[in-house]
Design a protein around this motif. Structure first.
Motif, PDB file in Angstrom:
ATOM      1  N   ASN B  24       0.793  -1.225   0.000  1.00  0.00           N
ATOM      2  CA  ASN B  24       0.000   0.000   0.000  1.00  0.00           C
ATOM      3  C   ASN B  24       0.824   1.272   0.000  1.00  0.00           C
ATOM      4  O   ASN B  24       0.333   2.311  -0.397  1.00  0.00           O
ATOM      5  CB  ASN B  24      -0.916   0.007   1.234  1.00  0.00           C
ATOM      6  CG  ASN B  24      -2.360  -0.174   0.852  1.00  0.00           C
ATOM      7  OD1 ASN B  24      -2.679  -0.222  -0.317  1.00  0.00           O
ATOM      8  ND2 ASN B  24      -3.214  -0.276   1.851  1.00  0.00           N
ATOM      9  N   TYR B  25       2.064   1.193   0.513  1.00  0.00           N
ATOM     10  CA  TYR B  25       2.854   2.408   0.701  1.00  0.00           C
ATOM     11  C   TYR B  25       4.227   2.297   0.047  1.00  0.00           C
ATOM     12  O   TYR B  25       4.929   1.317   0.263  1.00  0.00           O
ATOM     13  CB  TYR B  25       3.003   2.725   2.197  1.00  0.00           C
ATOM     14  CG  TYR B  25       1.667   2.944   2.846  1.00  0.00           C
ATOM     15  CD1 TYR B  25       0.948   4.111   2.601  1.00  0.00           C
ATOM     16  CD2 TYR B  25       1.086   1.955   3.643  1.00  0.00           C
ATOM     17  CE1 TYR B  25      -0.312   4.296   3.153  1.00  0.00           C
ATOM     18  CE2 TYR B  25      -0.164   2.137   4.203  1.00  0.00           C
ATOM     19  CZ  TYR B  25      -0.860   3.312   3.948  1.00  0.00           C
ATOM     20  OH  TYR B  25      -2.100   3.488   4.476  1.00  0.00           O
ATOM     21  N   THR B  26       4.577   3.329  -0.699  1.00  0.00           N
ATOM     22  CA  THR B  26       5.893   3.328  -1.335  1.00  0.00           C
ATOM     23  C   THR B  26       6.992   3.523  -0.291  1.00  0.00           C
ATOM     24  O   THR B  26       8.079   3.002  -0.417  1.00  0.00           O
ATOM     25  CB  THR B  26       5.990   4.430  -2.393  1.00  0.00           C
ATOM     26  OG1 THR B  26       5.382   5.615  -1.863  1.00  0.00           O
ATOM     27  CG2 THR B  26       5.299   4.032  -3.680  1.00  0.00           C
ATOM     28  N   SER B  27       6.650   4.302   0.757  1.00  0.00           N
ATOM     29  CA  SER B  27       7.615   4.487   1.845  1.00  0.00           C
ATOM     30  C   SER B  27       6.884   4.315   3.170  1.00  0.00           C
ATOM     31  O   SER B  27       5.712   4.670   3.297  1.00  0.00           O
ATOM     32  CB  SER B  27       8.226   5.882   1.766  1.00  0.00           C
ATOM     33  OG  SER B  27       8.753   6.230   3.027  1.00  0.00           O
ATOM     34  N   LEU B  28       7.585   3.747   4.143  1.00  0.00           N
ATOM     35  CA  LEU B  28       6.953   3.539   5.451  1.00  0.00           C
ATOM     36  C   LEU B  28       7.366   4.630   6.441  1.00  0.00           C
ATOM     37  O   LEU B  28       7.124   4.524   7.630  1.00  0.00           O
ATOM     38  CB  LEU B  28       7.328   2.162   6.008  1.00  0.00           C
ATOM     39  CG  LEU B  28       6.793   0.972   5.211  1.00  0.00           C
ATOM     40  CD1 LEU B  28       7.289  -0.330   5.821  1.00  0.00           C
ATOM     41  CD2 LEU B  28       5.270   0.972   5.167  1.00  0.00           C
ATOM     42  N   GLU B  29       7.985   5.688   5.915  1.00  0.00           N
ATOM     43  CA  GLU B  29       8.502   6.752   6.773  1.00  0.00           C
ATOM     44  C   GLU B  29       7.402   7.386   7.635  1.00  0.00           C
ATOM     45  O   GLU B  29       7.611   7.694   8.801  1.00  0.00           O
ATOM     46  CB  GLU B  29       9.146   7.818   5.879  1.00  0.00           C
ATOM     47  CG  GLU B  29      10.104   8.716   6.618  1.00  0.00           C
ATOM     48  CD  GLU B  29      10.558   9.882   5.741  1.00  0.00           C
ATOM     49  OE1 GLU B  29      10.642   9.703   4.507  1.00  0.00           O
ATOM     50  OE2 GLU B  29      10.811  10.947   6.308  1.00  0.00           O
ATOM     51  N   ASN B  30       6.218   7.565   7.029  1.00  0.00           N
ATOM     52  CA  ASN B  30       5.134   8.214   7.776  1.00  0.00           C
ATOM     53  C   ASN B  30       4.087   7.223   8.285  1.00  0.00           C
ATOM     54  O   ASN B  30       2.980   7.615   8.614  1.00  0.00           O
ATOM     55  CB  ASN B  30       4.460   9.272   6.901  1.00  0.00           C
ATOM     56  CG  ASN B  30       5.350  10.480   6.730  1.00  0.00           C
ATOM     57  OD1 ASN B  30       5.922  10.961   7.711  1.00  0.00           O
ATOM     58  ND2 ASN B  30       5.500  10.928   5.504  1.00  0.00           N
ATOM     59  N   CYS B  55      11.829  -4.889   4.607  1.00  0.00           N
ATOM     60  CA  CYS B  55      12.326  -3.538   4.299  1.00  0.00           C
ATOM     61  C   CYS B  55      13.440  -3.170   5.282  1.00  0.00           C
ATOM     62  O   CYS B  55      13.221  -2.328   6.156  1.00  0.00           O
ATOM     63  CB  CYS B  55      11.217  -2.500   4.409  1.00  0.00           C
ATOM     64  SG  CYS B  55       9.696  -2.945   3.590  1.00  0.00           S
ATOM     65  N   PRO B  56      14.589  -3.806   5.183  1.00  0.00           N
ATOM     66  CA  PRO B  56      15.647  -3.567   6.184  1.00  0.00           C
ATOM     67  C   PRO B  56      16.171  -2.126   6.174  1.00  0.00           C
ATOM     68  O   PRO B  56      16.712  -1.664   7.165  1.00  0.00           O
ATOM     69  CB  PRO B  56      16.736  -4.557   5.781  1.00  0.00           C
ATOM     70  CG  PRO B  56      16.448  -4.937   4.378  1.00  0.00           C
ATOM     71  CD  PRO B  56      14.990  -4.765   4.149  1.00  0.00           C
ATOM     72  N   GLN B  57      15.979  -1.424   5.071  1.00  0.00           N
ATOM     73  CA  GLN B  57      16.505  -0.057   4.988  1.00  0.00           C
ATOM     74  C   GLN B  57      15.586   0.959   5.672  1.00  0.00           C
ATOM     75  O   GLN B  57      16.004   2.063   5.981  1.00  0.00           O
ATOM     76  CB  GLN B  57      16.760   0.335   3.515  1.00  0.00           C
ATOM     77  CG  GLN B  57      15.527   0.591   2.660  1.00  0.00           C
ATOM     78  CD  GLN B  57      14.739  -0.678   2.290  1.00  0.00           C
ATOM     79  OE1 GLN B  57      15.108  -1.796   2.661  1.00  0.00           O
ATOM     80  NE2 GLN B  57      13.638  -0.502   1.577  1.00  0.00           N
ATOM     81  N   GLU B  58      14.343   0.572   5.930  1.00  0.00           N
ATOM     82  CA  GLU B  58      13.387   1.520   6.520  1.00  0.00           C
ATOM     83  C   GLU B  58      13.427   1.484   8.047  1.00  0.00           C
ATOM     84  O   GLU B  58      13.661   0.434   8.645  1.00  0.00           O
ATOM     85  CB  GLU B  58      11.957   1.167   6.069  1.00  0.00           C
ATOM     86  CG  GLU B  58      11.768   1.247   4.582  1.00  0.00           C
ATOM     87  CD  GLU B  58      10.776   2.313   4.178  1.00  0.00           C
ATOM     88  OE1 GLU B  58      10.642   3.331   4.896  1.00  0.00           O
ATOM     89  OE2 GLU B  58      10.114   2.121   3.142  1.00  0.00           O
ATOM     90  N   LYS B  59      13.159   2.636   8.653  1.00  0.00           N
ATOM     91  CA  LYS B  59      13.050   2.704  10.112  1.00  0.00           C
ATOM     92  C   LYS B  59      11.576   2.521  10.464  1.00  0.00           C
ATOM     93  O   LYS B  59      10.749   3.382  10.187  1.00  0.00           O
ATOM     94  CB  LYS B  59      13.556   4.069  10.594  1.00  0.00           C
ATOM     95  CG  LYS B  59      13.661   4.168  12.095  1.00  0.00           C
ATOM     96  CD  LYS B  59      14.309   5.491  12.499  1.00  0.00           C
ATOM     97  CE  LYS B  59      14.146   5.723  13.984  1.00  0.00           C
ATOM     98  NZ  LYS B  59      12.847   6.325  14.340  1.00  0.00           N
TER      99      LYS B  59
END
Lengths: 311, 170
Positions: B24-30, B55-59
């Protein structure tokens, strides 16, 4: 598990698991008080009257804030300016207030046992004792216990010293009951005229008349105010002399040279039972006690109001 | 007693839910993940753990929400409060609420109220492991659902995290 009691009249009637439940619930309320919106809707169907027949700053504000943070409706009653001066009895006053659909009563009274009297006559209304004469001040003891646990991690096996006017202090009595129930060791210190000679056998506390020795023994020192308003006779020669023998001073703490947590239930008489540099020092958790008071009172009100469903 | 999801099926379902969220999300940042006390914690941990692997690169930010003080039956039944831990702001974020079983919807209603006290999220989504679709008492539906079942109101559905099974019993 719920509280074993419908009222909070004193620590004496509580079971250790009641105390644990109140303290753990208070931990959750303390977190609520850090939120952007410091309020939960739990008691929005509850109306609480704060009946203060005796002066109070901290306790009254703390209870009122706790009630508001729980979304309860509150009414404040102070004896001065009320029909008490026209000769109305306590029970009549309370019955009149209750007939206006009030669910809980928080009461402070100068007569020991006043909340117990109310609870006997009004078994269906939750009564919270906010200090009765020289008997008990249960929410103060609970917030003291919460503050001690928070600072030094638990109560069991900890050494707690109460200094000052033990005889006239409801804070002292509630603290002793609570700390003993939770497995702490308790010592009292102060002038012999302000400590009941039977306290050792009756309550199982240690007595030490030398403040320096007492401080050397303890992990936490809870310094109490001299209750001049409750003393009908002269029990020590002067406040100056009291300060010399039992005042907690920086010099004395330096001599003892030990990490001691300093507490005081307020109001402080600076320069009498405690010096300003100790009261405001790093070892003091006096303002944390006040902060924790709101969370602890929220827990008490929340848990007692929850009992309504039993009927 | 009947097993609704075996250990293997449970594992696959958790992986699928994690994938659906990422899809659903291109980025999990928000995006923040919030498990509802007490039984939503384990599910949220498992799903978040899988998202972290994918997604190991995402916080990835996750928290715990206790809704005891917001319940509508707070005065009828006694519930012990447990801790809330939201070590981040939800203001303007996409919140994914997570629970094990969606039943009457009342817990989620309370969770939505509780969330408001922490800020104004951009959007709130609901992710549940089991959706008991005909037992709802409020108009609440999941955005991500693991297993959808038709159950009697009197039946109980439980996730057994020791055996890693979802069971239903009378």
């Amino acid at each position: 598990m719920q509280l074993s009691t419908k009222h909070l009249l004193g620590i004496k009637d509580l079971l250790p698991q009641d105390i644990s439940l109140i303290l753990s619930t208070a931990t959750q309320f303390k977190e609520v008080l850090q939120r952007p919106v410091k309020k939960v809707p739990s008691l929005r169907d509850v109306t609480i009257v704060n009946l203060f027949y005796e002066n109070s700053t901290r306790t009254r504000i703390s209870f009122e804030l706790a009630e508001k943070r729980l979304s309860a409706d509150t009414i404040n009653f102070t004896a001065s300016g009320s029909s008490v001066s026209k000769g109305e009895t306590l029970l009549d006053t309370v019955n009149n207030i209750l007939s206006m659909k009030v669910d809980m009563v928080v009461m402070r009274h100068s007569a020991s046992g006043a909340p117990h009297f109310l609870a006997k006559h009004l078994p269906d209304t939750a009564i919270v004792n906010a200090g009765d004469g020289i008997n008990e001040h249960p929410t103060q003891a609970l917030l003291d216990a919460f503050s001690i646990s928070e600072r030094i991690g638990g109560l069991e096996g900890k050494k707690i010293l109460l200094v000052g006017d033990i005889m006239h202090s409801r804070v002292a009595l509630s603290n002793i009951y609570l700390l003993k129930k939770m497995g702490a060791e308790v010592m009292v210190s102060g002038p012999p005229t302000l400590i009941s000679p039977y306290i050792q056998e009756a309550l199982g506390v240690k007595v030490e008349y030398n403040l320096k020795k007492a401080l050397a023994w303890c992990d936490v020192a809870n310094v109490l105010r001299i209750q001049l308003e409750r003393q009908s006779q002269v029990l020590f020669s002067s406040l100056r002399e009291y300060n010399l023998a039992f005042g907690v001073t920086r010099k004395l703490l330096d001599e003892v040279n030990k990490d001691i947590v300093i507490m005081h239930p307020g109001p402080i008489n600076r320069g009498v039972e405690i010096d300003s540099d100790v009261a405001d020092g790093n070892e003091s958790i006096i303002l944390q006690q006040v902060e924790n008071g709101v969370a602890v009172r929220m827990a008490v009100l929340y848990l007692l109001a929850g009992k309504k469903g039993d009927n | 007693m009947q097993i609704l999801l075996s250990s293997q099926q449970l594992q696959v379902t958790i992986q699928r839910l994690a994938n659906q969220v990422i899809e659903n999300y291109t980025s999990l940042e928000n995006v923040v993940f919030i498990g509802i006390q007490p039984r939503g914690i384990k599910v949220s941990e498992k799903i978040v753990e899988h998202i972290r692997q994918l997604c190991p690169q995402e916080k990835i930010q996750n928290g715990i929400l206790d809704i005891t003080f917001y319940r509508d039956d707070v005065r009828e039944e006694f519930h012990v409060a447990s801790k809330t831990e939201l070590p981040f702001s939800i203001e303007g974020k996409i919140v994914v609420l997570m629970d094990d079983v969606l039943f009457t919807g009342r817990t989620i209603r309370a969770a939505l109220d509780a969330l408001q006290d922490f800020g104004r999220p951009k959007k709130v989504e609901l992710c549940v492991l089991v959706n008991r679709r005909f037992n709802r008492e409020l108009p609440i539906q999941p955005d991500y659902g693991g297993l959808t079942i038709d159950s009697e109101f009197s039946q109980k559905v439980k996730v057994d995290w020791e055996r890693n099974e979802v069971i239903i019993y009378e």
